[in-house]
Design a protein around this motif. Sequence first.
Motif, PDB file in Angstrom:
ATOM      1  N   PHE A  20      -7.352 -38.558  22.710  1.00  0.00           N
ATOM      2  CA  PHE A  20      -7.637 -37.162  22.387  1.00  0.00           C
ATOM      3  C   PHE A  20      -7.871 -36.415  23.693  1.00  0.00           C
ATOM      4  O   PHE A  20      -8.908 -36.538  24.293  1.00  0.00           O
ATOM      5  CB  PHE A  20      -8.880 -37.090  21.497  1.00  0.00           C
ATOM      6  N   GLY A  21      -6.841 -35.667  24.157  1.00  0.00           N
ATOM      7  CA  GLY A  21      -7.065 -34.939  25.396  1.00  0.00           C
ATOM      8  C   GLY A  21      -5.830 -34.437  26.114  1.00  0.00           C
ATOM      9  O   GLY A  21      -5.138 -33.567  25.623  1.00  0.00           O
ATOM     10  N   SER A  22      -5.522 -34.981  27.275  1.00  0.00           N
ATOM     11  CA  SER A  22      -4.543 -34.434  28.222  1.00  0.00           C
ATOM     12  C   SER A  22      -3.092 -34.752  27.850  1.00  0.00           C
ATOM     13  O   SER A  22      -2.807 -35.308  26.803  1.00  0.00           O
ATOM     14  CB  SER A  22      -4.836 -34.973  29.613  1.00  0.00           C
ATOM     15  N   ILE A  23      -2.159 -34.431  28.774  1.00  0.00           N
ATOM     16  CA  ILE A  23      -0.732 -34.618  28.524  1.00  0.00           C
ATOM     17  C   ILE A  23      -0.377 -36.100  28.402  1.00  0.00           C
ATOM     18  O   ILE A  23       0.464 -36.467  27.589  1.00  0.00           O
ATOM     19  CB  ILE A  23       0.129 -33.927  29.621  1.00  0.00           C
ATOM     20  N   GLY A  24      -1.019 -36.940  29.167  1.00  0.00           N
ATOM     21  CA  GLY A  24      -0.774 -38.378  29.055  1.00  0.00           C
ATOM     22  C   GLY A  24      -1.179 -38.891  27.678  1.00  0.00           C
ATOM     23  O   GLY A  24      -0.485 -39.720  27.088  1.00  0.00           O
ATOM     24  N   GLN A  25      -2.253 -38.385  27.195  1.00  0.00           N
ATOM     25  CA  GLN A  25      -2.721 -38.790  25.885  1.00  0.00           C
ATOM     26  C   GLN A  25      -1.836 -38.202  24.787  1.00  0.00           C
ATOM     27  O   GLN A  25      -1.650 -38.819  23.741  1.00  0.00           O
ATOM     28  CB  GLN A  25      -4.177 -38.401  25.710  1.00  0.00           C
ATOM     29  N   PHE A  26      -1.276 -37.020  25.031  1.00  0.00           N
ATOM     30  CA  PHE A  26      -0.307 -36.462  24.088  1.00  0.00           C
ATOM     31  C   PHE A  26       0.902 -37.378  23.969  1.00  0.00           C
ATOM     32  O   PHE A  26       1.425 -37.586  22.867  1.00  0.00           O
ATOM     33  CB  PHE A  26       0.143 -35.069  24.540  1.00  0.00           C
ATOM     34  N   LEU A  27       1.338 -37.952  25.087  1.00  0.00           N
ATOM     35  CA  LEU A  27       2.472 -38.873  25.054  1.00  0.00           C
ATOM     36  C   LEU A  27       2.145 -40.135  24.265  1.00  0.00           C
ATOM     37  O   LEU A  27       3.003 -40.696  23.592  1.00  0.00           O
ATOM     38  CB  LEU A  27       2.919 -39.210  26.475  1.00  0.00           C
ATOM     39  N   VAL A  28       0.888 -40.567  24.322  1.00  0.00           N
ATOM     40  CA  VAL A  28       0.458 -41.708  23.509  1.00  0.00           C
ATOM     41  C   VAL A  28       0.551 -41.362  22.030  1.00  0.00           C
ATOM     42  O   VAL A  28       1.035 -42.158  21.219  1.00  0.00           O
ATOM     43  CB  VAL A  28      -0.976 -42.147  23.888  1.00  0.00           C
ATOM     44  N   VAL A  29       0.128 -40.159  21.665  1.00  0.00           N
ATOM     45  CA  VAL A  29       0.220 -39.709  20.269  1.00  0.00           C
ATOM     46  C   VAL A  29       1.678 -39.654  19.841  1.00  0.00           C
ATOM     47  O   VAL A  29       2.037 -40.086  18.737  1.00  0.00           O
ATOM     48  CB  VAL A  29      -0.458 -38.335  20.089  1.00  0.00           C
ATOM     49  N   LEU A  30       2.546 -39.150  20.707  1.00  0.00           N
ATOM     50  CA  LEU A  30       3.967 -39.095  20.408  1.00  0.00           C
ATOM     51  C   LEU A  30       4.539 -40.496  20.195  1.00  0.00           C
ATOM     52  O   LEU A  30       5.313 -40.726  19.264  1.00  0.00           O
ATOM     53  CB  LEU A  30       4.709 -38.384  21.539  1.00  0.00           C
ATOM     54  N   LEU A  31       4.136 -41.441  21.032  1.00  0.00           N
ATOM     55  CA  LEU A  31       4.590 -42.823  20.893  1.00  0.00           C
ATOM     56  C   LEU A  31       4.150 -43.410  19.559  1.00  0.00           C
ATOM     57  O   LEU A  31       4.942 -44.040  18.854  1.00  0.00           O
ATOM     58  CB  LEU A  31       4.059 -43.674  22.048  1.00  0.00           C
ATOM     59  N   PHE A  32       2.892 -43.192  19.184  1.00  0.00           N
ATOM     60  CA  PHE A  32       2.410 -43.690  17.904  1.00  0.00           C
ATOM     61  C   PHE A  32       3.157 -43.040  16.744  1.00  0.00           C
ATOM     62  O   PHE A  32       3.446 -43.686  15.740  1.00  0.00           O
ATOM     63  CB  PHE A  32       0.902 -43.440  17.752  1.00  0.00           C
TER      64      PHE A  32
END
Length: 58
Positions: A20-32
């Motif tokens: 929950f947070g930055s652009i790197g974490q957004f990419l994790v959400v996208l991967l999931f």
Amino acid sequence: MKTTHLTLLVGLFLGAAAAFGSIGQFLVVLLFGLIGLAVGLALDGRIEIRGLTDRWGR
């Protein structure tokens, strides 16, 4: 609601819970989300996992 849509939503929520947070974490959400979508497509029978794994095993 189709199984594909449900599993995509589950993947997105799991990804949001994991990061929950930055652009790197957004990419994790996208991967999931993509993983959830792939699982849903496999459960609906739209993609065949056996064919993919046999191709990679060669």
